[in-house]
Design a protein around this motif. Sequence first.
Motif, PDB file in Angstrom:
ATOM      1  N   ARG A 120      20.638  -1.133   9.663  1.00  0.00           N
ATOM      2  CA  ARG A 120      19.421  -0.479   9.180  1.00  0.00           C
ATOM      3  C   ARG A 120      18.158  -1.256   9.569  1.00  0.00           C
ATOM      4  NH1 ARG A 120      20.943   1.578   3.013  1.00  0.00           N
ATOM      5  NH2 ARG A 120      22.277   3.333   3.669  1.00  0.00           N
ATOM      6  N   PHE A 121      18.329  -2.516   9.934  1.00  0.00           N
ATOM      7  CA  PHE A 121      17.186  -3.346  10.311  1.00  0.00           C
ATOM      8  C   PHE A 121      16.960  -3.369  11.818  1.00  0.00           C
ATOM      9  CE2 PHE A 121      18.487  -4.711   6.146  1.00  0.00           C
ATOM     10  CZ  PHE A 121      17.293  -4.960   5.482  1.00  0.00           C
ATOM     11  N   ALA A 122      17.737  -2.594  12.571  1.00  0.00           N
ATOM     12  CA  ALA A 122      17.503  -2.487  14.005  1.00  0.00           C
ATOM     13  C   ALA A 122      16.118  -1.875  14.240  1.00  0.00           C
ATOM     14  CB  ALA A 122      18.586  -1.640  14.657  1.00  0.00           C
ATOM     15  N   PRO A 123      15.429  -2.278  15.312  1.00  0.00           N
ATOM     16  CA  PRO A 123      14.001  -1.945  15.453  1.00  0.00           C
ATOM     17  C   PRO A 123      13.669  -0.469  15.582  1.00  0.00           C
ATOM     18  CG  PRO A 123      14.849  -3.057  17.413  1.00  0.00           C
ATOM     19  CD  PRO A 123      15.888  -3.191  16.363  1.00  0.00           C
ATOM     20  N   ALA A 124      14.601   0.361  16.055  1.00  0.00           N
ATOM     21  CA  ALA A 124      14.281   1.775  16.241  1.00  0.00           C
ATOM     22  C   ALA A 124      14.652   2.642  15.046  1.00  0.00           C
ATOM     23  CB  ALA A 124      14.987   2.303  17.489  1.00  0.00           C
ATOM     24  N   VAL A 125      15.265   2.065  14.042  1.00  0.00           N
ATOM     25  CA  VAL A 125      15.775   2.864  12.926  1.00  0.00           C
ATOM     26  C   VAL A 125      14.642   3.449  12.088  1.00  0.00           C
ATOM     27  CG1 VAL A 125      17.084   2.762  10.771  1.00  0.00           C
ATOM     28  CG2 VAL A 125      18.021   1.743  12.850  1.00  0.00           C
ATOM     29  N   GLU A 126      13.687   2.642  11.672  1.00  0.00           N
ATOM     30  CA  GLU A 126      12.583   3.165  10.852  1.00  0.00           C
ATOM     31  C   GLU A 126      11.744   4.184  11.612  1.00  0.00           C
ATOM     32  OE1 GLU A 126      11.919   3.126   7.740  1.00  0.00           O
ATOM     33  OE2 GLU A 126      13.551   1.778   7.197  1.00  0.00           O
ATOM     34  N   PRO A 127      11.411   3.945  12.893  1.00  0.00           N
ATOM     35  CA  PRO A 127      10.700   4.998  13.629  1.00  0.00           C
ATOM     36  C   PRO A 127      11.485   6.302  13.702  1.00  0.00           C
ATOM     37  CG  PRO A 127      10.470   2.912  14.771  1.00  0.00           C
ATOM     38  CD  PRO A 127      11.460   2.689  13.660  1.00  0.00           C
ATOM     39  N   ALA A 128      12.799   6.226  13.876  1.00  0.00           N
ATOM     40  CA  ALA A 128      13.615   7.442  13.899  1.00  0.00           C
ATOM     41  C   ALA A 128      13.566   8.154  12.553  1.00  0.00           C
ATOM     42  CB  ALA A 128      15.049   7.101  14.266  1.00  0.00           C
ATOM     43  N   ARG A 129      13.646   7.396  11.494  1.00  0.00           N
ATOM     44  CA  ARG A 129      13.601   7.997  10.158  1.00  0.00           C
ATOM     45  C   ARG A 129      12.280   8.736   9.940  1.00  0.00           C
ATOM     46  NH1 ARG A 129      13.432   4.858   4.307  1.00  0.00           N
ATOM     47  NH2 ARG A 129      14.291   6.541   3.060  1.00  0.00           N
ATOM     48  N   ALA A 130      11.174   8.115  10.348  1.00  0.00           N
ATOM     49  CA  ALA A 130       9.857   8.732  10.167  1.00  0.00           C
ATOM     50  C   ALA A 130       9.742  10.028  10.970  1.00  0.00           C
ATOM     51  CB  ALA A 130       8.766   7.750  10.577  1.00  0.00           C
ATOM     52  N   LEU A 131      10.247  10.038  12.195  1.00  0.00           N
ATOM     53  CA  LEU A 131      10.171  11.245  13.023  1.00  0.00           C
ATOM     54  C   LEU A 131      11.038  12.368  12.456  1.00  0.00           C
ATOM     55  CD1 LEU A 131      10.235   9.687  16.609  1.00  0.00           C
ATOM     56  CD2 LEU A 131       8.334  10.918  15.547  1.00  0.00           C
ATOM     57  N   LEU A 132      12.228  12.028  11.993  1.00  0.00           N
ATOM     58  CA  LEU A 132      13.140  13.055  11.494  1.00  0.00           C
ATOM     59  C   LEU A 132      12.674  13.660  10.174  1.00  0.00           C
ATOM     60  CD1 LEU A 132      16.568  11.401  12.369  1.00  0.00           C
ATOM     61  CD2 LEU A 132      15.496  13.374  13.483  1.00  0.00           C
ATOM     62  N   ALA A 133      11.873  12.932   9.428  1.00  0.00           N
ATOM     63  CA  ALA A 133      11.403  13.440   8.140  1.00  0.00           C
ATOM     64  C   ALA A 133      10.577  14.706   8.286  1.00  0.00           C
ATOM     65  CB  ALA A 133      10.587  12.365   7.423  1.00  0.00           C
TER      66      ALA A 133
END
Length: 308
Positions: A120-133
Motif C-alpha cells: 500500500r506504500f508503493a508510490p503509485a498506489v495513492e495516485p491510483a486510488r485518487a483517480l479511481l475515486a
Amino acid sequence: MSPIRLAIVGLGKIARDQHLPAIAATPGFELVAIASRNATQEGVPHFHSLEDLLAGGPPVDAISLCTPPQGRRALAEMALRAGKHVLLEKPPGATVSEIGPLVAAAAAAGRTLFATWHSRFAPAVEPARALLAGRTLRAVRVEWKEDVRVWHPGQDWIFEPGGLGVFDPAINALSILTHILPRPFFLSAATLAFPENRQAPIAAELDFADTAGVPVRAELDFLQTGPQTWDIHVETDEGRLSLSLGGARLTQDGTVLVDEKEAEYPALYRRFAGLIERGESDVDLTPLLHVADAFMLGRRTVAAPFFG
C-alpha cells in the motif's frame, strides 16, 4: 526527541532485504537488538529469542516481528505484555481470529499495534486510488505471478498450514485492491492448486465482484520464471489504468503517470513512527479476510509435487 529504540525479531530474507535498510534510512529509529535463532547482524546485540531479549537485553521501545506468521501471535502478545509497540510483517497472523485479542491487548497497554501492508506504500498506489475515486469501473484484472524459488529460497514454512503458499505474495495485490477500489468486493468462486506434497496452494484463480457488480479477476502463480508479474489493470469509463511493478508504476492507456523507485518500507516505518507518536494503532484485516474466503470457498485441485 529521543529515537525509538527498536528490536527486530526474525532476521530472515525480508528483514535483511527491506527492514534493515529502511530502519537505517528512517530518522527517529535506533536498531538496538536482534532476536533470531539462526542469524546475527554485525554491530547489533543478538539474542536467541524474544524472551531472552526482553529478559536480558537493552531497553527497547518497539518490536518489529519479521518471523513466519505461524507462532507470531504469541510473540506479539509477549511484546505487548512487556509494554512494547509492535509492528507485524504481512500477513499479520496465521489466522484471522488471533488478531482481535492483540488489538485489545495493545489498547489495554496503551501501545501501538501496526499490521503492515507494505504494498500500500508503493508510490503509485495513492495516485491510483485518487483517480479511481472519480471514475466508473468496468472490470478489474490482477496478474500476480512470481518465482517462489527466487523470493523464498528454502523457506518450506510457506507451504505449511498457515504459510499461505501463493497467497503470501498475492496478499500484496489484495492489500492494494482493498485500498484503491472505491467499493468493497466479495469472492464468488476460486480454484486453488495444491502440490500433492504440500499443504498450501502454489497457484490460484479468484473471481470477485464489487457491490455494483463490477467483476474482479485474479490470476496467481508461484512458479513463474523469467520476468516477474505484479500487475493490476482497471478498465474505467476514461480508459485503462494499470498498476505494475507491484505498485511502483501507474499508466493510463500506455501513458506513464507515475514511475518511481520502490520506497515502501521507509514509508512504512515513517507510518509506524507517526502511529507511536499519536498513540494509535492501525490494523486492517480486509486482505487477510479475502484469503480466508478463498480457502473457505475455493475448489481444490492437485498439482505436481513441488521441491524447492
